[in-house]
Motif scaffolding. Structure first.
Motif, PDB file in Angstrom:
ATOM      1  N   LEU A 127      -3.765   3.283  -2.881  1.00 10.71           N
ATOM      2  CA  LEU A 127      -2.467   3.014  -3.496  1.00 10.71           C
ATOM      3  C   LEU A 127      -1.993   1.656  -2.978  1.00 10.71           C
ATOM      4  CD1 LEU A 127      -0.305   4.231  -5.382  1.00 10.71           C
ATOM      5  CD2 LEU A 127       0.857   5.040  -3.333  1.00 10.71           C
ATOM      6  N   GLU A 128      -2.485   0.607  -3.576  1.00  6.58           N
ATOM      7  CA  GLU A 128      -2.255  -0.746  -3.073  1.00  6.58           C
ATOM      8  C   GLU A 128      -0.904  -1.277  -3.537  1.00  6.58           C
ATOM      9  OE1 GLU A 128      -5.548  -3.110  -4.279  1.00  6.58           O
ATOM     10  OE2 GLU A 128      -7.005  -1.999  -3.072  1.00  6.58           O
ATOM     11  N   VAL A 129      -0.101  -1.708  -2.572  1.00  9.69           N
ATOM     12  CA  VAL A 129       1.190  -2.338  -2.833  1.00  9.69           C
ATOM     13  C   VAL A 129       1.195  -3.657  -2.068  1.00  9.69           C
ATOM     14  CG1 VAL A 129       3.684  -2.139  -2.650  1.00  9.69           C
ATOM     15  CG2 VAL A 129       2.298  -0.090  -3.083  1.00  9.69           C
ATOM     16  N   SER A 130       1.379  -4.753  -2.772  1.00  6.26           N
ATOM     17  CA  SER A 130       1.307  -6.076  -2.160  1.00  6.26           C
ATOM     18  C   SER A 130       2.280  -6.208  -0.993  1.00  6.26           C
ATOM     19  CB  SER A 130       1.606  -7.155  -3.203  1.00  6.26           C
ATOM     20  OG  SER A 130       1.569  -8.441  -2.624  1.00  6.26           O
ATOM     21  N   GLY A 131       1.771  -6.667   0.144  1.00 11.51           N
ATOM     22  CA  GLY A 131       2.598  -6.881   1.324  1.00 11.51           C
ATOM     23  C   GLY A 131       2.771  -5.655   2.200  1.00 11.51           C
ATOM     24  N   TYR A 132       2.089  -4.567   1.860  1.00 15.24           N
ATOM     25  CA  TYR A 132       2.248  -3.327   2.613  1.00 15.24           C
ATOM     26  C   TYR A 132       0.899  -2.734   2.990  1.00 15.24           C
ATOM     27  CZ  TYR A 132       7.165  -3.326   1.296  1.00 15.24           C
ATOM     28  OH  TYR A 132       8.484  -3.661   1.132  1.00 15.24           O
ATOM     29  N   ASP A 133       0.871  -2.048   4.119  1.00 12.05           N
ATOM     30  CA  ASP A 133      -0.261  -1.228   4.513  1.00 12.05           C
ATOM     31  C   ASP A 133      -0.007   0.180   3.995  1.00 12.05           C
ATOM     32  OD1 ASP A 133      -1.678   0.786   6.278  1.00 12.05           O
ATOM     33  OD2 ASP A 133      -2.577  -1.059   7.027  1.00 12.05           O
ATOM     34  N   SER A 134      -0.854   0.663   3.110  1.00 16.03           N
ATOM     35  CA  SER A 134      -0.746   2.001   2.551  1.00 16.03           C
ATOM     36  C   SER A 134      -1.701   2.910   3.311  1.00 16.03           C
ATOM     37  CB  SER A 134      -1.097   1.978   1.062  1.00 16.03           C
ATOM     38  OG  SER A 134      -1.096   3.286   0.524  1.00 16.03           O
ATOM     39  N   HIS A 135      -1.174   3.964   3.904  1.00 13.55           N
ATOM     40  CA  HIS A 135      -2.031   4.816   4.713  1.00 13.55           C
ATOM     41  C   HIS A 135      -1.540   6.263   4.687  1.00 13.55           C
ATOM     42  CE1 HIS A 135       1.170   3.419   7.512  1.00 13.55           C
ATOM     43  NE2 HIS A 135       1.096   4.645   7.997  1.00 13.55           N
TER      44      HIS A 135
ATOM     45  N   ARG B 262       0.306  13.101   2.501  1.00 14.09           N
ATOM     46  CA  ARG B 262       1.419  12.247   2.108  1.00 14.09           C
ATOM     47  C   ARG B 262       1.074  10.792   2.450  1.00 14.09           C
ATOM     48  NH1 ARG B 262       6.719  14.013   0.909  1.00 14.09           N
ATOM     49  NH2 ARG B 262       5.974  16.058   1.567  1.00 14.09           N
ATOM     50  N   ILE B 263       1.598   9.873   1.661  1.00 14.16           N
ATOM     51  CA  ILE B 263       1.284   8.449   1.836  1.00 14.16           C
ATOM     52  C   ILE B 263       2.494   7.709   2.384  1.00 14.16           C
ATOM     53  CG2 ILE B 263       0.650   6.312   0.623  1.00 14.16           C
ATOM     54  CD1 ILE B 263      -0.977   7.999  -1.324  1.00 14.16           C
ATOM     55  N   ILE B 264       2.213   6.758   3.282  1.00 19.79           N
ATOM     56  CA  ILE B 264       3.234   5.943   3.944  1.00 19.79           C
ATOM     57  C   ILE B 264       2.953   4.471   3.657  1.00 19.79           C
ATOM     58  CG2 ILE B 264       4.286   5.305   6.151  1.00 19.79           C
ATOM     59  CD1 ILE B 264       4.717   8.227   5.541  1.00 19.79           C
ATOM     60  N   LEU B 265       4.021   3.687   3.477  1.00 18.48           N
ATOM     61  CA  LEU B 265       3.897   2.236   3.368  1.00 18.48           C
ATOM     62  C   LEU B 265       4.591   1.568   4.548  1.00 18.48           C
ATOM     63  CD1 LEU B 265       4.772   1.556  -0.399  1.00 18.48           C
ATOM     64  CD2 LEU B 265       2.495   1.798   0.619  1.00 18.48           C
ATOM     65  N   VAL B 266       3.891   0.624   5.175  1.00 22.49           N
ATOM     66  CA  VAL B 266       4.461  -0.184   6.259  1.00 22.49           C
ATOM     67  C   VAL B 266       4.326  -1.656   5.878  1.00 22.49           C
ATOM     68  CG1 VAL B 266       4.191  -0.917   8.663  1.00 22.49           C
ATOM     69  CG2 VAL B 266       4.049   1.506   8.085  1.00 22.49           C
ATOM     70  N   SER B 267       5.410  -2.405   5.976  1.00 21.73           N
ATOM     71  CA  SER B 267       5.364  -3.817   5.647  1.00 21.73           C
ATOM     72  C   SER B 267       4.481  -4.578   6.618  1.00 21.73           C
ATOM     73  CB  SER B 267       6.783  -4.417   5.668  1.00 21.73           C
ATOM     74  OG  SER B 267       6.736  -5.813   5.477  1.00 21.73           O
ATOM     75  N   ILE B 268       3.598  -5.420   6.081  1.00 20.88           N
ATOM     76  CA  ILE B 268       2.727  -6.236   6.930  1.00 20.88           C
ATOM     77  C   ILE B 268       3.032  -7.713   6.733  1.00 20.88           C
ATOM     78  CG2 ILE B 268       0.880  -4.551   7.111  1.00 20.88           C
ATOM     79  CD1 ILE B 268      -0.548  -5.965   4.819  1.00 20.88           C
TER      80      ILE B 268
END
Length: 332
Positions: free
Chosen positions: A123-131, A326-332
């Motif tokens: 689940l790719e979101v630009s500028g974020y680590d999806s994990h 569940r999926i988490i996004l962290v700004s990188i």
């Protein structure tokens, strides 16, 4: 995250801001000053803070979910404090090749933990680590739900109804609610996440749909009680068992527990913020610890009064028709 029309939405997330927390006594304290109990825990006190604050206020702890160990060196370096995390609003839906996070769909299940971990990164979101969610990240959402900013502080709910309602969909549809913390099961669940029935009835049982979110309304996180079980990246001492990994991922992607006792699971000490020993058996939720035979934590199980955002289970890491993630996004 979403675009302009509902048909374009692929995933929905909820922002969990950086905070410090404090738990007074074993079960917190209520707003009237009385002590919380096992069946009716009190408030977790929370202060939202800036990334510039790296030392907690007196009596508080900065929640560990707001440290992103970019280089996985297990050292809290400059530039690794984060302002918050984006949490999947629902359990993961879609397919292993095209994951989504949407309501009213059956959750994605029957994957080993390694496959879930791989799927979450798609689940790719630009500028974020999806994990895939770590156990500490689950804890950040759970603690917030028991604060004045969560369902505990929502005046529409009283007494035991302050507990997050259970998703009672036996067929694991996301965002469903049974209208109570321990509802009887049905195939599809009693109501959907945006269903407001019975808002005109007694105040003790309002907002059937929103009652199953961590805020008691449509803005919160769903499926944290009931629905499917959820594997989290919380592991006992690097034991892989049936998870499918050839070796453990980078340390920033999982919480390592060094004891099979939740009271001393973090380097022979308390795992602050992880919703382990600090919230053990709150709301009488079921409790169990990881070990060499069952080295992976699962959260939010379905099927009875022992379920809840603070419930703990363990498993081998194999795929199972009852287990999602569940999926988490962290700004990188």
């Amino acid at each position: 995250t979403s675009t302009s029309t509902a048909t374009d939405v692929v995933a929905m997330f909820v922002w969990i801001p950086r905070y410090e927390y404090r738990i007074v006594g074993q079960y917190g304290t209520h707003t009237d000053g009385s002590a919380g109990t096992q069946t009716k825990p009190g408030e977790i006190k929370i202060n939202f803070i800036e990334t510039s604050q790296t030392q907690a206020s007196d009596g508080y702890n900065i929640h560990p979910a707001f440290w992103w160990d970019k280089d996985s060196n297990n050292e809290r370096n400059a530039g690794e404090e984060i302002a918050g995390i984006w949490v999947g609003k629902f359990e993961t839906t879609g397919t292993d090749g095209y994951p989504t996070i949407l309501p009213n769909l059956q959750s994605l299940r029957n994957q080993t933990i390694s496959k879930q971990f791989e799927t979450a990164q798609k689940l790719e979101v630009s500028g974020y680590d999806s994990h895939m969610a770590k156990n500490s990240e689950w804890g950040a959402v759970a603690y917030l739900s028991q604060s004045k900013y969560g369902k505990y502080g929502n005046p529409n709910y009283t007494e035991t109804n302050k507990e997050v309602y259970e998703n009672n969909s036996r067929d694991k549809y996301t965002g469903r609610s049974g209208g109570s913390p321990s509802a009887s099961y049905s195939s599809n669940g009693t109501c959907t996440y945006d269903n407001k029935t019975p808002e005109t009835e007694a105040e003790s049982t309002p907002l059937c749909g929103g009652g199953a979110s961590t805020t008691g309304n449509i803005t919160g996180v769903y499926d944290m009680s009931g629905g499917a079980y959820e594997y989290v990246m919380g592991n006992y001492n690097g034991v892989i068992k049936s998870a499918g990994f050839s070796s453990m991922p980078e340390s920033k992607y999982y919480d390592k527990y060094t004891s099979d006792s939740a009271t001393i699971a973090c380097n022979n000490g308390i795992c602050y913020g992880h919703a382990l020993s600090e919230t053990w058996s709150w709301y009488s939720d079921r409790t169990s610890s990881v070990g060499s035979s069952y080295p992976w934590y699962i959260r939010g199980p379905y099927g009875g009064f022992e379920n809840g955002v603070f419930s703990l289970g363990n498993y081998t890491g194999r795929g199972d028709n009852n287990v999602s993630f569940r999926i988490i996004l962290v700004s990188i």
